[in-house]
Design a protein around this motif. Structure first.
Motif, PDB file in Angstrom:
ATOM      1  N   LEU A  42       0.830  -1.208   0.000  1.00 22.92           N
ATOM      2  CA  LEU A  42       0.000   0.000   0.000  1.00 22.92           C
ATOM      3  C   LEU A  42       0.860   1.252   0.000  1.00 22.92           C
ATOM      4  CD1 LEU A  42      -2.722  -1.229   2.470  1.00 22.92           C
ATOM      5  CD2 LEU A  42      -3.055  -0.723   0.030  1.00 22.92           C
ATOM      6  N   LEU A  43       1.946   1.238   0.763  1.00 22.25           N
ATOM      7  CA  LEU A  43       2.849   2.394   0.780  1.00 22.25           C
ATOM      8  C   LEU A  43       3.455   2.620  -0.604  1.00 22.25           C
ATOM      9  CD1 LEU A  43       4.435   4.639   2.167  1.00 22.25           C
ATOM     10  CD2 LEU A  43       6.150   2.917   2.746  1.00 22.25           C
ATOM     11  N   LEU A  44       3.939   1.568  -1.232  1.00 18.74           N
ATOM     12  CA  LEU A  44       4.542   1.727  -2.563  1.00 18.74           C
ATOM     13  C   LEU A  44       3.516   2.197  -3.588  1.00 18.74           C
ATOM     14  CD1 LEU A  44       6.941  -1.344  -2.628  1.00 18.74           C
ATOM     15  CD2 LEU A  44       7.530   1.071  -2.288  1.00 18.74           C
ATOM     16  N   ALA A  45       2.295   1.711  -3.492  1.00 12.69           N
ATOM     17  CA  ALA A  45       1.241   2.171  -4.401  1.00 12.69           C
ATOM     18  C   ALA A  45       0.954   3.650  -4.166  1.00 12.69           C
ATOM     19  CB  ALA A  45      -0.026   1.336  -4.197  1.00 12.69           C
ATOM     20  N   MET A  46       0.929   4.060  -2.897  1.00 15.77           N
ATOM     21  CA  MET A  46       0.676   5.465  -2.581  1.00 15.77           C
ATOM     22  C   MET A  46       1.803   6.347  -3.102  1.00 15.77           C
ATOM     23  SD  MET A  46      -0.171   7.307   1.052  1.00 15.77           S
ATOM     24  CE  MET A  46       1.480   7.097   1.702  1.00 15.77           C
ATOM     25  N   VAL A  47       3.035   5.894  -2.953  1.00 14.12           N
ATOM     26  CA  VAL A  47       4.171   6.670  -3.460  1.00 14.12           C
ATOM     27  C   VAL A  47       4.059   6.837  -4.974  1.00 14.12           C
ATOM     28  CG1 VAL A  47       6.682   6.603  -3.814  1.00 14.12           C
ATOM     29  CG2 VAL A  47       5.727   6.135  -1.550  1.00 14.12           C
ATOM     30  N   GLY A  48       3.631   5.794  -5.662  1.00 11.55           N
ATOM     31  CA  GLY A  48       3.407   5.901  -7.104  1.00 11.55           C
ATOM     32  C   GLY A  48       2.367   6.952  -7.433  1.00 11.55           C
ATOM     33  N   GLU A  49       1.312   6.993  -6.651  1.00  5.01           N
ATOM     34  CA  GLU A  49       0.267   8.001  -6.867  1.00  5.01           C
ATOM     35  C   GLU A  49       0.768   9.406  -6.544  1.00  5.01           C
ATOM     36  OE1 GLU A  49      -2.410   7.478  -8.463  1.00  5.01           O
ATOM     37  OE2 GLU A  49      -2.391   5.298  -8.421  1.00  5.01           O
ATOM     38  N   VAL A  50       1.623   9.537  -5.534  1.00  3.17           N
ATOM     39  CA  VAL A  50       2.215  10.845  -5.230  1.00  3.17           C
ATOM     40  C   VAL A  50       3.057  11.296  -6.429  1.00  3.17           C
ATOM     41  CG1 VAL A  50       3.888  12.061  -3.770  1.00  3.17           C
ATOM     42  CG2 VAL A  50       2.150  10.605  -2.726  1.00  3.17           C
ATOM     43  N   GLY A  51       3.736  10.358  -7.075  1.00  2.42           N
ATOM     44  CA  GLY A  51       4.489  10.691  -8.287  1.00  2.42           C
ATOM     45  C   GLY A  51       3.575  11.210  -9.381  1.00  2.42           C
ATOM     46  N   GLU A  52       2.442  10.564  -9.570  1.00  3.66           N
ATOM     47  CA  GLU A  52       1.481  11.031 -10.578  1.00  3.66           C
ATOM     48  C   GLU A  52       0.947  12.413 -10.215  1.00  3.66           C
ATOM     49  OE1 GLU A  52      -1.536   8.205 -11.676  1.00  3.66           O
ATOM     50  OE2 GLU A  52      -0.112   6.535 -11.559  1.00  3.66           O
ATOM     51  N   LEU A  53       0.710  12.644  -8.937  1.00  2.05           N
ATOM     52  CA  LEU A  53       0.267  13.951  -8.466  1.00  2.05           C
ATOM     53  C   LEU A  53       1.343  15.003  -8.743  1.00  2.05           C
ATOM     54  CD1 LEU A  53      -1.759  15.693  -6.894  1.00  2.05           C
ATOM     55  CD2 LEU A  53      -0.711  14.833  -4.783  1.00  2.05           C
ATOM     56  N   SER A  54       2.575  14.661  -8.491  1.00  2.00           N
ATOM     57  CA  SER A  54       3.690  15.591  -8.718  1.00  2.00           C
ATOM     58  C   SER A  54       3.820  15.976 -10.187  1.00  2.00           C
ATOM     59  CB  SER A  54       5.006  14.965  -8.252  1.00  2.00           C
ATOM     60  OG  SER A  54       4.976  14.687  -6.876  1.00  2.00           O
ATOM     61  N   GLU A  55       3.569  15.013 -11.072  1.00  4.74           N
ATOM     62  CA  GLU A  55       3.673  15.289 -12.505  1.00  4.74           C
ATOM     63  C   GLU A  55       2.733  16.406 -12.947  1.00  4.74           C
ATOM     64  OE1 GLU A  55       2.900  11.536 -14.368  1.00  4.74           O
ATOM     65  OE2 GLU A  55       5.001  10.916 -14.236  1.00  4.74           O
ATOM     66  N   ILE A  56       1.598  16.513 -12.292  1.00  2.00           N
ATOM     67  CA  ILE A  56       0.623  17.544 -12.664  1.00  2.00           C
ATOM     68  C   ILE A  56       1.215  18.935 -12.456  1.00  2.00           C
ATOM     69  CG2 ILE A  56      -1.625  18.549 -12.069  1.00  2.00           C
ATOM     70  CD1 ILE A  56      -2.530  15.675 -11.353  1.00  2.00           C
ATOM     71  N   PHE A  57       2.031  19.098 -11.436  1.00  2.00           N
ATOM     72  CA  PHE A  57       2.618  20.401 -11.102  1.00  2.00           C
ATOM     73  C   PHE A  57       4.026  20.592 -11.668  1.00  2.00           C
ATOM     74  CE2 PHE A  57      -0.593  19.867  -7.828  1.00  2.00           C
ATOM     75  CZ  PHE A  57      -1.130  21.138  -7.732  1.00  2.00           C
ATOM     76  N   GLN A  58       4.620  19.534 -12.191  1.00  2.00           N
ATOM     77  CA  GLN A  58       6.048  19.513 -12.512  1.00  2.00           C
ATOM     78  C   GLN A  58       6.544  20.715 -13.309  1.00  2.00           C
ATOM     79  OE1 GLN A  58       7.276  15.907 -14.438  1.00  2.00           O
ATOM     80  NE2 GLN A  58       9.423  16.292 -14.013  1.00  2.00           N
ATOM     81  N   TRP A  59       5.886  21.103 -14.352  1.00  2.00           N
ATOM     82  CA  TRP A  59       6.416  22.165 -15.217  1.00  2.00           C
ATOM     83  C   TRP A  59       5.559  23.429 -15.190  1.00  2.00           C
ATOM     84  CZ3 TRP A  59      11.055  20.724 -15.756  1.00  2.00           C
ATOM     85  CH2 TRP A  59      11.374  19.389 -15.951  1.00  2.00           C
ATOM     86  N   ARG A  60       4.720  23.568 -14.205  1.00  6.23           N
ATOM     87  CA  ARG A  60       3.823  24.723 -14.149  1.00  6.23           C
ATOM     88  C   ARG A  60       4.406  25.898 -13.373  1.00  6.23           C
ATOM     89  NH1 ARG A  60      -1.791  23.734 -15.379  1.00  6.23           N
ATOM     90  NH2 ARG A  60      -2.131  21.561 -15.849  1.00  6.23           N
ATOM     91  N   GLY A  61       5.500  25.686 -12.657  1.00  2.00           N
ATOM     92  CA  GLY A  61       6.003  26.749 -11.796  1.00  2.00           C
ATOM     93  C   GLY A  61       5.036  26.951 -10.647  1.00  2.00           C
ATOM     94  N   GLU A  62       5.097  28.097 -10.016  1.00  2.00           N
ATOM     95  CA  GLU A  62       4.170  28.385  -8.924  1.00  2.00           C
ATOM     96  C   GLU A  62       2.780  28.637  -9.506  1.00  2.00           C
ATOM     97  OE1 GLU A  62       4.581  28.183  -5.633  1.00  2.00           O
ATOM     98  OE2 GLU A  62       6.598  27.450  -6.084  1.00  2.00           O
ATOM     99  N   VAL A  63       1.782  28.163  -8.802  1.00  2.00           N
ATOM    100  CA  VAL A  63       0.405  28.366  -9.250  1.00  2.00           C
ATOM    101  C   VAL A  63      -0.365  29.112  -8.162  1.00  2.00           C
ATOM    102  CG1 VAL A  63       0.384  26.353 -10.755  1.00  2.00           C
ATOM    103  CG2 VAL A  63      -0.322  26.098  -8.392  1.00  2.00           C
ATOM    104  N   ASP A  64      -1.336  29.896  -8.579  1.00  2.00           N
ATOM    105  CA  ASP A  64      -2.133  30.676  -7.647  1.00  2.00           C
ATOM    106  C   ASP A  64      -3.116  29.789  -6.896  1.00  2.00           C
ATOM    107  OD1 ASP A  64      -0.914  33.087  -8.375  1.00  2.00           O
ATOM    108  OD2 ASP A  64      -2.336  33.396 -10.031  1.00  2.00           O
ATOM    109  N   LYS A  65      -3.397  30.192  -5.682  1.00  2.00           N
ATOM    110  CA  LYS A  65      -4.379  29.502  -4.858  1.00  2.00           C
ATOM    111  C   LYS A  65      -5.717  29.461  -5.598  1.00  2.00           C
ATOM    112  CE  LYS A  65      -6.270  29.729  -0.193  1.00  2.00           C
ATOM    113  NZ  LYS A  65      -6.220  30.446   1.088  1.00  2.00           N
TER     114      LYS A  65
END
Length: 120
Positions: A42-65
């Protein structure tokens, strides 16, 4: 039908961690996945999902609230990935015998002591 969907969405907003935990347990049991739900898996699956979450923000720079410049489809995708992380976290805590709501509440109290509010 539209009112039924609206009521279902309203119920989802008010769901508790314990309710999600129960639904996740039932979901896993119905698919005979319990044997795969070890803490490590479950931890490894969650870490994989955190990676997918990170990809969404990866090249956007800072984003507004509130993500005002994002497309609705991007926000929906973000919600899906956040949900994946949350669901794995809840399932992991459940399998480990940790009451996540209680642990989070206690952690907030500890953080309040460790990092007292500034007096202005």
């Amino acid at each position: 039908m539209g009112e039924e969907k609206e009521n279902a969405e309203e119920r989802v907003v008010d769901i508790s961690l314990k309710d999600l935990s129960k639904r996740l347990e039932e979901f896993a049991r119905a698919r005979d996945w319990e044997k795969y739900h070890s803490p490590r898996n479950l931890l490894l699956a969650m870490v994989g999902e955190v990676g997918e979450l990170s990809e969404i923000f990866q090249w956007r720079g800072e984003v507004d609230k509130g993500l005002p410049n994002w497309e609705e489809s991007d926000k929906e995708h973000l919600g899906e990935e956040l949900s994946d992380v949350l669901l794995y976290l809840i399932r992991l805590s459940d399998i480990c015998g940790i009451d996540l709501g209680d642990a989070a509440t206690k952690k907030l109290v500890k953080n309040g002591i460790k990092y007292p509010a500034r007096v202005l």
